[in-house]
Design a protein around this motif. Structure first.
Motif, PDB file in Angstrom:
ATOM      1  N   GLY A  82      37.422   6.388  -4.456  1.00 23.66           N
ATOM      2  CA  GLY A  82      37.532   5.032  -3.912  1.00 23.66           C
ATOM      3  C   GLY A  82      38.327   4.044  -4.735  1.00 23.66           C
ATOM      4  N   GLY A  83      38.451   4.266  -6.039  1.00 25.95           N
ATOM      5  CA  GLY A  83      39.082   3.244  -6.880  1.00 25.95           C
ATOM      6  C   GLY A  83      38.241   1.980  -6.848  1.00 25.95           C
ATOM      7  N   ARG A  84      38.901   0.835  -6.665  1.00 24.93           N
ATOM      8  CA  ARG A  84      38.156  -0.430  -6.616  1.00 24.93           C
ATOM      9  C   ARG A  84      37.766  -0.788  -5.174  1.00 24.93           C
ATOM     10  NH1 ARG A  84      40.474  -6.371  -8.115  1.00 24.93           N
ATOM     11  NH2 ARG A  84      38.526  -7.487  -7.719  1.00 24.93           N
ATOM     12  N   ALA A  85      37.613   0.217  -4.341  1.00 29.57           N
ATOM     13  CA  ALA A  85      37.350  -0.022  -2.919  1.00 29.57           C
ATOM     14  C   ALA A  85      36.026  -0.742  -2.669  1.00 29.57           C
ATOM     15  CB  ALA A  85      37.360   1.296  -2.151  1.00 29.57           C
ATOM     16  N   LEU A 188      31.906  -8.102 -11.818  1.00 31.99           N
ATOM     17  CA  LEU A 188      31.629  -6.848 -11.104  1.00 31.99           C
ATOM     18  C   LEU A 188      32.933  -6.243 -10.575  1.00 31.99           C
ATOM     19  CD1 LEU A 188      29.637  -4.768 -10.088  1.00 31.99           C
ATOM     20  CD2 LEU A 188      29.241  -6.177  -8.068  1.00 31.99           C
ATOM     21  N   GLY A 189      33.842  -7.111 -10.126  1.00 31.06           N
ATOM     22  CA  GLY A 189      35.167  -6.623  -9.728  1.00 31.06           C
ATOM     23  C   GLY A 189      35.880  -5.992 -10.914  1.00 31.06           C
ATOM     24  N   GLY A 190      35.680  -6.586 -12.112  1.00 31.24           N
ATOM     25  CA  GLY A 190      36.277  -6.016 -13.325  1.00 31.24           C
ATOM     26  C   GLY A 190      35.700  -4.642 -13.635  1.00 31.24           C
ATOM     27  N   PRO A 221      46.029  -9.451  -2.685  1.00 30.91           N
ATOM     28  CA  PRO A 221      45.159 -10.295  -3.508  1.00 30.91           C
ATOM     29  C   PRO A 221      45.314 -10.037  -5.010  1.00 30.91           C
ATOM     30  CG  PRO A 221      43.899  -8.497  -2.554  1.00 30.91           C
ATOM     31  CD  PRO A 221      45.275  -8.397  -1.975  1.00 30.91           C
ATOM     32  N   GLU A 222      46.002  -8.958  -5.356  1.00 32.80           N
ATOM     33  CA  GLU A 222      46.227  -8.627  -6.780  1.00 32.80           C
ATOM     34  C   GLU A 222      47.712  -8.307  -6.934  1.00 32.80           C
ATOM     35  OE1 GLU A 222      44.059  -8.747  -9.230  1.00 32.80           O
ATOM     36  OE2 GLU A 222      42.081  -8.605  -8.301  1.00 32.80           O
ATOM     37  N   VAL A 223      48.538  -9.333  -6.721  1.00 28.82           N
ATOM     38  CA  VAL A 223      49.974  -9.100  -6.553  1.00 28.82           C
ATOM     39  C   VAL A 223      50.623  -8.392  -7.746  1.00 28.82           C
ATOM     40  CG1 VAL A 223      50.585 -11.385  -7.417  1.00 28.82           C
ATOM     41  CG2 VAL A 223      52.093 -10.228  -5.777  1.00 28.82           C
ATOM     42  N   GLN A 224      50.023  -8.529  -8.918  1.00 32.75           N
ATOM     43  CA  GLN A 224      50.600  -7.891 -10.112  1.00 32.75           C
ATOM     44  C   GLN A 224      50.616  -6.373 -10.020  1.00 32.75           C
ATOM     45  OE1 GLN A 224      47.600  -9.126  -9.926  1.00 32.75           O
ATOM     46  NE2 GLN A 224      46.140  -7.892 -11.052  1.00 32.75           N
ATOM     47  N   VAL A 225      49.793  -5.799  -9.132  1.00 40.19           N
ATOM     48  CA  VAL A 225      49.754  -4.326  -9.041  1.00 40.19           C
ATOM     49  C   VAL A 225      50.946  -3.774  -8.265  1.00 40.19           C
ATOM     50  CG1 VAL A 225      47.223  -4.404  -9.085  1.00 40.19           C
ATOM     51  CG2 VAL A 225      48.383  -4.039  -6.905  1.00 40.19           C
ATOM     52  N   LEU A 226      51.676  -4.654  -7.555  1.00 42.62           N
ATOM     53  CA  LEU A 226      52.840  -4.194  -6.780  1.00 42.62           C
ATOM     54  C   LEU A 226      54.123  -4.353  -7.594  1.00 42.62           C
ATOM     55  CD1 LEU A 226      51.901  -5.581  -3.242  1.00 42.62           C
ATOM     56  CD2 LEU A 226      52.024  -3.184  -3.932  1.00 42.62           C
ATOM     57  N   GLU A 240      43.525  -2.860 -10.816  1.00 41.22           N
ATOM     58  CA  GLU A 240      42.947  -3.956 -10.032  1.00 41.22           C
ATOM     59  C   GLU A 240      43.200  -3.832  -8.530  1.00 41.22           C
ATOM     60  OE1 GLU A 240      44.863  -4.593 -12.745  1.00 41.22           O
ATOM     61  OE2 GLU A 240      43.384  -5.335 -14.197  1.00 41.22           O
ATOM     62  N   CYS A 241      44.032  -2.892  -8.095  1.00 38.69           N
ATOM     63  CA  CYS A 241      44.237  -2.691  -6.652  1.00 38.69           C
ATOM     64  C   CYS A 241      42.887  -2.378  -6.005  1.00 38.69           C
ATOM     65  CB  CYS A 241      45.210  -1.546  -6.406  1.00 38.69           C
ATOM     66  SG  CYS A 241      45.317  -1.067  -4.670  1.00 38.69           S
TER      67      CYS A 241
END
Ligand code: SF4
Ligand code: SF4
Length: 276
Positions: A82-85, A188-190, A221-226, A240-241
């Motif tokens: 899932g990753g950060r799903a 928690l997202g972290g 929502p986590e534009v730095q990952v693109l 963070e994706c």
């Protein structure tokens, strides 16, 4: 409709989970009983929030074997698949912050130059702070104020004054900081970013199809990952994706899609591109 496929699926997932938790409390349904901190599937498979467990351990509470197994189930599932799903497919607060973000775009608040800057790493420092405060106070510190807990338990048992925190997060994200809570603050997202760092199910970019329209970057929502857009074909590598799929939804050029990350093949591709 195809521009909303993953968004609709995520809302179905998030609302279904809340309905199941509510039904377990109100009608004794067994499918998913408990809450997002601790629950069981069909009365047998335990699920525990690993961050809540860490806080309890730091606070000196005794944690039972079932709860530890539940934590391992979560770490294994998100760590492998899932990753950060959790953030985009499970957490109900995501519906609040997505709503604020949607309204920001509609009101063109994004276009107003902002003076405030907050590091996206703040959430990682807050993990440490929550553990220290738990250790000192003997209480699972973040659980006491967590908007995730407030919203989850509010749906199950009814809302109290804690609902004000959810309203505050909505307006904070709307007027003060874009993706402020989920993209900068929520520990928690972290934790889920760290757990999902090496998961296999990822968004992949195909630069041959990309027309550099940047719709993905506008919506992410986590534009730095693109960071690979406009540079190379590659998997989204940053932890963070949230695997929310919004970038896939809005891409009309078939340049983004979910795929299974093959570390060996991916490394080879990147090496080849660097050589070329
Ligand atoms: S960052 Fe926190 S509040 Fe936001 S979706 Fe993830 S767990 Fe929920
Ligand atoms: S890269 Fe795509 S899937 Fe990942 S957070 Fe951004 S919009 Fe969501």
């Amino acid at each position: 409709m195809s521009n909303y496929k993953y968004l609709i699926l995520r809302r179905i997932s998030q609302i279904t989970l809340l309905v199941l938790y509510f039904g377990a409390n109100a009608y004794g349904w067994k499918m998913l009983a408990g809450n997002l901190s601790s629950s069981t599937i069909l009365g047998t498979i335990p699920l525990s929030d690993p961050f809540a467990l860490l806080q309890m351990l730091a606070a000196g509470a005794s944690v039972g074997a079932t709860a530890l197994v539940g934590g391992l189930v979560i770490v294994f599932f998100y760590g492998l698949i899932g990753g950060r799903a959790f953030c985009s497919w499970v957490c109900p607060v995501n519906m609040v912050t997505d709503a604020a973000n949607w309204l920001r775009r509609k009101l063109y608040i994004d276009k107003i130059e902002r003076k405030i800057w907050v590091s996206r790493n703040l959430r990682y420092y807050l993990i440490i702070l929550a553990l220290i405060v738990s250790f000192v106070s003997g209480l699972a510190a973040f659980e006491v104020i967590s908007p995730i807990t407030i919203l989850n338990r509010g749906v199950i048992f009814g809302f109290g004054a804690g609902a004000g925190l959810l309203v505050a997060i909505f307006f904070f994200d709307l007027f003060v900081l874009k993706n402020g809570w989920c993209g900068h603050i929520c520990p928690l997202g972290g934790v889920h970013s760290i757990i999902g760092k090496y998961n296999l199910f990822r968004v992949k970019h195909n630069s041959d199809n990309c027309t550099l329209c940047m719709k993905c970057k506008d919506i992410c929502p986590e534009v730095q990952v693109l960071d690979m857009i406009g540079k190379r074909s590659d998997f989204v590598a940053k932890q963070e994706c949230t695997n929310c799929g919004r970038c896939v939804d809005v891409c009309n050029d078939d340049a983004l899609g979910f795929n299974i990350r093959n570390y060996m093949k991916n490394n080879q591709e990147v090496t080849d591109e660097n050589v070329n």
